[in-house]
Design a protein around this motif. Structure first.
Motif, short mmCIF file in Angstrom:
data_model
loop_
_atom_site.label_atom_id
_atom_site.label_comp_id
_atom_site.label_asym_id
_atom_site.label_seq_id
_atom_site.Cartn_x
_atom_site.Cartn_y
_atom_site.Cartn_z
N ALA A 52 -4.66 12.61 -7.87
CA ALA A 52 -3.89 11.65 -7.07
C ALA A 52 -4.64 11.27 -5.79
CB ALA A 52 -2.52 12.21 -6.74
N ALA A 53 -5.57 12.11 -5.35
CA ALA A 53 -6.33 11.83 -4.14
C ALA A 53 -7.50 10.87 -4.39
CB ALA A 53 -6.87 13.14 -3.55
N LEU A 54 -7.77 10.54 -5.65
CA LEU A 54 -8.86 9.61 -5.94
C LEU A 54 -8.50 8.22 -5.44
CD1 LEU A 54 -9.65 10.79 -9.57
CD2 LEU A 54 -11.11 11.12 -7.54
N PRO A 55 -9.40 7.56 -4.74
CA PRO A 55 -9.07 6.25 -4.16
C PRO A 55 -8.77 5.21 -5.23
CG PRO A 55 -11.43 6.72 -3.94
CD PRO A 55 -10.77 7.96 -4.48
N GLY A 56 -7.57 4.65 -5.16
CA GLY A 56 -7.18 3.60 -6.08
C GLY A 56 -6.53 4.07 -7.37
N LEU A 57 -6.44 5.38 -7.58
CA LEU A 57 -5.80 5.87 -8.80
C LEU A 57 -4.31 5.56 -8.73
CD1 LEU A 57 -6.13 7.67 -11.44
CD2 LEU A 57 -5.08 9.43 -10.05
N ARG A 58 -3.78 5.01 -9.79
CA ARG A 58 -2.35 4.70 -9.86
C ARG A 58 -1.64 5.87 -10.55
NH1 ARG A 58 -3.32 -0.46 -12.83
NH2 ARG A 58 -1.37 0.10 -13.83
N THR A 59 -0.94 6.68 -9.77
CA THR A 59 -0.31 7.88 -10.32
C THR A 59 0.80 7.53 -11.31
OG1 THR A 59 1.13 8.04 -8.38
CG2 THR A 59 -0.87 9.39 -8.38
N GLY A 60 1.49 6.44 -11.10
CA GLY A 60 2.52 6.02 -12.05
C GLY A 60 1.93 5.75 -13.42
N ARG A 61 0.78 5.10 -13.44
CA ARG A 61 0.11 4.83 -14.72
C ARG A 61 -0.35 6.14 -15.36
NH1 ARG A 61 -5.63 3.16 -16.17
NH2 ARG A 61 -5.41 2.69 -18.37
#
Length: 90
Positions: A52-61
């Protein structure tokens, strides 16, 4: 599956291989074979917060893909290129 480590700062792609049973996280970094981690491995719950800390990762997806019954391979995140647009070849 075979052991290994990936530096989060060196991670270039995060994928989910749902064809594997159980599904596996697939972590890519330059100069190494991809690291495969079963989503139900001991301690794997900590990976969600790390990813989740990765820049731009969409956690909902990411959650949607984790809960999918599809048996496909999906790229969830890829490190963006920091090259200026005028320096790209295409």
């Amino acid at each position: 599956l075979t052991g290994g480590a990936v530096a989060l700062s060196e991670l270039t792609r995060l994928s989910l291989d749902r064809a594997a049973r159980p599904a596996h996280w697939v972590l890519d970094q330059p100069g190494s074979d991809p690291l495969h981690i079963p989503v139900n491995a001991a301690g794997a719950d900590v990976l969600f917060d790390t990813f989740a800390a990765l820049p731009g990762l969409r956690t909902g997806r990411m959650l949607t893909e984790l809960n999918s019954t599809s048996r496909t391979f999906v790229v969830l995140w890829q490190k963006s290129s920091h090259q200026p647009v005028h320096m790209r070849l295409h």
